[in-house]
Design a protein around this motif. Structure first.
Motif, PDB file in Angstrom:
ATOM      1  N   ALA A 156       0.857  -1.187   0.000  1.00  7.89           N
ATOM      2  CA  ALA A 156       0.000   0.000   0.000  1.00  7.89           C
ATOM      3  C   ALA A 156       0.888   1.230   0.000  1.00  7.89           C
ATOM      4  O   ALA A 156       2.066   1.161   0.377  1.00  7.89           O
ATOM      5  CB  ALA A 156      -0.924   0.006   1.227  1.00  7.89           C
ATOM      6  N   SER A 157       0.332   2.353  -0.435  1.00  6.71           N
ATOM      7  CA  SER A 157       1.058   3.627  -0.433  1.00  6.71           C
ATOM      8  C   SER A 157       0.323   4.609   0.463  1.00  6.71           C
ATOM      9  O   SER A 157      -0.911   4.642   0.461  1.00  6.71           O
ATOM     10  CB  SER A 157       1.158   4.200  -1.847  1.00  6.71           C
ATOM     11  OG  SER A 157       1.920   3.358  -2.671  1.00  6.71           O
ATOM     12  N   PRO A 158       1.050   5.402   1.240  1.00  4.34           N
ATOM     13  CA  PRO A 158       0.389   6.358   2.131  1.00  4.34           C
ATOM     14  C   PRO A 158      -0.097   7.582   1.379  1.00  4.34           C
ATOM     15  O   PRO A 158       0.425   7.917   0.320  1.00  4.34           O
ATOM     16  CB  PRO A 158       1.508   6.730   3.106  1.00  4.34           C
ATOM     17  CG  PRO A 158       2.750   6.636   2.269  1.00  4.34           C
ATOM     18  CD  PRO A 158       2.520   5.469   1.336  1.00  4.34           C
ATOM     19  N   SER A 159      -1.107   8.235   1.922  1.00  2.00           N
ATOM     20  CA  SER A 159      -1.493   9.536   1.394  1.00  2.00           C
ATOM     21  C   SER A 159      -0.375  10.520   1.723  1.00  2.00           C
ATOM     22  O   SER A 159       0.465  10.263   2.591  1.00  2.00           O
ATOM     23  CB  SER A 159      -2.804  10.009   2.034  1.00  2.00           C
ATOM     24  OG  SER A 159      -2.607  10.255   3.415  1.00  2.00           O
ATOM     25  N   LEU A 160      -0.346  11.646   1.040  1.00  2.00           N
ATOM     26  CA  LEU A 160       0.690  12.639   1.308  1.00  2.00           C
ATOM     27  C   LEU A 160       0.615  13.173   2.740  1.00  2.00           C
ATOM     28  O   LEU A 160       1.651  13.298   3.409  1.00  2.00           O
ATOM     29  CB  LEU A 160       0.605  13.780   0.289  1.00  2.00           C
ATOM     30  CG  LEU A 160       1.768  14.775   0.306  1.00  2.00           C
ATOM     31  CD1 LEU A 160       3.094  14.056   0.119  1.00  2.00           C
ATOM     32  CD2 LEU A 160       1.576  15.825  -0.767  1.00  2.00           C
ATOM     33  N   PRO A 161      -0.589  13.485   3.273  1.00  2.00           N
ATOM     34  CA  PRO A 161      -0.648  13.919   4.676  1.00  2.00           C
ATOM     35  C   PRO A 161      -0.106  12.872   5.644  1.00  2.00           C
ATOM     36  O   PRO A 161       0.585  13.198   6.594  1.00  2.00           O
ATOM     37  CB  PRO A 161      -2.143  14.173   4.900  1.00  2.00           C
ATOM     38  CG  PRO A 161      -2.678  14.505   3.554  1.00  2.00           C
ATOM     39  CD  PRO A 161      -1.922  13.618   2.619  1.00  2.00           C
ATOM     40  N   MET A 162      -0.432  11.599   5.359  1.00  5.38           N
ATOM     41  CA  MET A 162       0.069  10.543   6.238  1.00  5.38           C
ATOM     42  C   MET A 162       1.587  10.423   6.135  1.00  5.38           C
ATOM     43  O   MET A 162       2.284  10.220   7.141  1.00  5.38           O
ATOM     44  CB  MET A 162      -0.581   9.208   5.878  1.00  5.38           C
ATOM     45  CG  MET A 162      -0.098   8.051   6.750  1.00  5.38           C
ATOM     46  SD  MET A 162      -0.820   6.488   6.251  1.00  5.38           S
ATOM     47  CE  MET A 162       0.070   5.371   7.332  1.00  5.38           C
ATOM     48  N   LEU A 163       2.125  10.554   4.919  1.00  5.88           N
ATOM     49  CA  LEU A 163       3.572  10.480   4.744  1.00  5.88           C
ATOM     50  C   LEU A 163       4.265  11.581   5.528  1.00  5.88           C
ATOM     51  O   LEU A 163       5.303  11.352   6.159  1.00  5.88           O
ATOM     52  CB  LEU A 163       3.921  10.583   3.257  1.00  5.88           C
ATOM     53  CG  LEU A 163       5.399  10.423   2.894  1.00  5.88           C
ATOM     54  CD1 LEU A 163       5.936   9.089   3.381  1.00  5.88           C
ATOM     55  CD2 LEU A 163       5.591  10.559   1.389  1.00  5.88           C
ATOM     56  N   HIS A 164       3.695  12.774   5.527  1.00  7.72           N
ATOM     57  CA  HIS A 164       4.272  13.868   6.311  1.00  7.72           C
ATOM     58  C   HIS A 164       4.249  13.532   7.802  1.00  7.72           C
ATOM     59  O   HIS A 164       5.195  13.844   8.532  1.00  7.72           O
ATOM     60  CB  HIS A 164       3.500  15.165   6.054  1.00  7.72           C
ATOM     61  CG  HIS A 164       3.951  15.893   4.826  1.00  7.72           C
ATOM     62  ND1 HIS A 164       5.120  16.629   4.788  1.00  7.72           N
ATOM     63  CD2 HIS A 164       3.406  15.991   3.586  1.00  7.72           C
ATOM     64  CE1 HIS A 164       5.268  17.161   3.592  1.00  7.72           C
ATOM     65  NE2 HIS A 164       4.240  16.786   2.835  1.00  7.72           N
ATOM     66  N   ARG A 165       3.178  12.902   8.275  1.00  3.12           N
ATOM     67  CA  ARG A 165       3.110  12.533   9.697  1.00  3.12           C
ATOM     68  C   ARG A 165       4.131  11.444  10.025  1.00  3.12           C
ATOM     69  O   ARG A 165       4.741  11.459  11.110  1.00  3.12           O
ATOM     70  CB  ARG A 165       1.694  12.072  10.046  1.00  3.12           C
ATOM     71  CG  ARG A 165       0.634  13.160   9.882  1.00  3.12           C
ATOM     72  CD  ARG A 165      -0.652  12.822  10.640  1.00  3.12           C
ATOM     73  NE  ARG A 165      -1.261  11.588  10.217  1.00  3.12           N
ATOM     74  CZ  ARG A 165      -2.129  11.470   9.206  1.00  3.12           C
ATOM     75  NH1 ARG A 165      -2.445  12.546   8.480  1.00  3.12           N
ATOM     76  NH2 ARG A 165      -2.679  10.308   8.908  1.00  3.12           N
ATOM     77  N   LEU A 166       4.329  10.519   9.095  1.00  5.04           N
ATOM     78  CA  LEU A 166       5.301   9.449   9.315  1.00  5.04           C
ATOM     79  C   LEU A 166       6.721  10.000   9.424  1.00  5.04           C
ATOM     80  O   LEU A 166       7.464   9.651  10.358  1.00  5.04           O
ATOM     81  CB  LEU A 166       5.226   8.418   8.189  1.00  5.04           C
ATOM     82  CG  LEU A 166       4.028   7.476   8.203  1.00  5.04           C
ATOM     83  CD1 LEU A 166       3.917   6.735   6.879  1.00  5.04           C
ATOM     84  CD2 LEU A 166       4.135   6.487   9.363  1.00  5.04           C
ATOM     85  N   VAL A 167       7.113  10.859   8.474  1.00  2.84           N
ATOM     86  CA  VAL A 167       8.483  11.375   8.518  1.00  2.84           C
ATOM     87  C   VAL A 167       8.685  12.297   9.720  1.00  2.84           C
ATOM     88  O   VAL A 167       9.789  12.371  10.277  1.00  2.84           O
ATOM     89  CB  VAL A 167       8.862  12.089   7.200  1.00  2.84           C
ATOM     90  CG1 VAL A 167       8.827  11.122   6.037  1.00  2.84           C
ATOM     91  CG2 VAL A 167       7.979  13.283   6.938  1.00  2.84           C
ATOM     92  N   ALA A 168       7.623  12.994  10.140  1.00  2.00           N
ATOM     93  CA  ALA A 168       7.743  13.829  11.346  1.00  2.00           C
ATOM     94  C   ALA A 168       7.959  12.957  12.572  1.00  2.00           C
ATOM     95  O   ALA A 168       8.797  13.265  13.430  1.00  2.00           O
ATOM     96  CB  ALA A 168       6.486  14.688  11.516  1.00  2.00           C
ATOM     97  N   ALA A 169       7.225  11.845  12.665  1.00  4.53           N
ATOM     98  CA  ALA A 169       7.370  10.943  13.810  1.00  4.53           C
ATOM     99  C   ALA A 169       8.736  10.275  13.818  1.00  4.53           C
ATOM    100  O   ALA A 169       9.277   9.955  14.881  1.00  4.53           O
ATOM    101  CB  ALA A 169       6.265   9.881  13.774  1.00  4.53           C
TER     102      ALA A 169
END
Length: 206
Positions: A62-75
Motif C-alpha cells: 500500500a502507499s500512504p497519502s501525502l498527509p500521512m507520509l508527512h506525519r510518518l516522517v515527522a514521527a
C-alpha cells in the motif's frame, strides 16, 4: 476532513506525491523505524494511522497519502526528500570523485557556510550515513541537536570546535572523534580556512 483521522488515509495519486516504488518507500520507512527502536504500533500511533495499514505500507502493499507520509516522517524525525531519493553510482558500490552530490543542509536546520558531500547515498540498503562536512571560515552548525544513533568523524583539514554534551573540544587535521548521538552536539570552524570532516553516523537527518 480531519487529516489525523485514521480512516482518512487513502492511497496517494500521481497528483498528490512524487512517483515512488512502494516497495522502496516501505523499506525506507521500516529501516528508519527500526534504527530508532520504534515498534510498528508506536509509529502507527504517532502517525495517527492503523497498525495494519502501516504494515502494508512497509511491505510495499500500500502507499500512504501525502498527509500521512508527512506525519510518518515527522514521527521518525526525518524528511520527505530522504524517502524519495534514488541511489546512484556503479551498481550502488562506486561513487566517483566529482560526481558525488554536494548539498546544503535542510534550510530548517542548516548552519552558516556548511555543505555536505555525500559519500553514501541515502538508501534503504544502508545502515549508515556518511558525508564529508565542508565548513567555511566562521561557519557553524545549527544546534545543539540530538537523536538516536552513534557518530564517528575524522577531521580531514582545518580546525573545528566540537561541542558534545556542553563539553568543548578543539580538533585539527588528523584528529578523530566518536560519541553517542543522543548527546546534544554541534560544531564550528575556528580556523582561517575551510574545514572538512569525514563524518559517519547511523541514519538520521542533519
Amino acid at each position: 476532513m480531519n487529516q489525523t483521522n485514521k480512516t482518512s488515509d487513502v492511497p496517494m495519486t500521481m497528483h498528490e506525491a512524487p512517483a515512488q516504488n512502494p516497495l522502496r518507500l516501505g523499506m525506507r520507512l521500516r529501516l528508519s523505524r527500526q534504527t530508532r527502536g520504534m515498534t510498528l504500533k508506536a509509529l502507527a500511533d504517532a502517525a495517527h494511522c492503523s497498525e495494519s495499514l502501516l504494515s502494508k505500507i512497509e511491505n510495499g502493499k500500500a502507499s500512504p497519502s501525502l498527509p500521512m507520509l508527512h506525519r510518518l516522517v515527522a514521527a521518525l524525525d526525518t524528511n520527505i526528500g530522504w524517502m524519495f531519493e534514488e541511489s546512484d553510482g556503479e551498481e550502488g558500490i562506486i561513487f566517483r570523485a566529482g560526481t558525488r552530490p554536494l548539498i546544503a543542509l535542510d534550510p530548517l536546520r542548516r548552519g552558516e557556510g556548511i555543505s555536505l558531500e555525500r559519500i553514501i547515498p541515502y538508501s534503504p540498503g544502508h545502515l549508515l550515513q556518511c558525508n564529508i562536512h565542508h565548513i567555511e571560515e566562521r561557519g557553524a552548525s545549527a544546534g545543539p541537536i540530538q537523536h538516536a544513533g552513534e557518530e564517528v568523524g575524522y577531521l580531514l583539514e582545518g580546525e573545528i570546535e566540537l561541542i558534545v554534551d556542553e563539553k568543548s573540544f578543539l580538533l585539527s587535521a588528523g584528529d578523530a572523534f566518536v560519541f553517542n548521538s543522543e548527546l546534544p552536539h554541534h560544531y564550528r570552524n575556528v580556523g582561517k580556512q575551510r574545514a572538512s570532516i569525514f563524518w559517519v553516523n547511523t541514519p538520521a537527518t542533519f
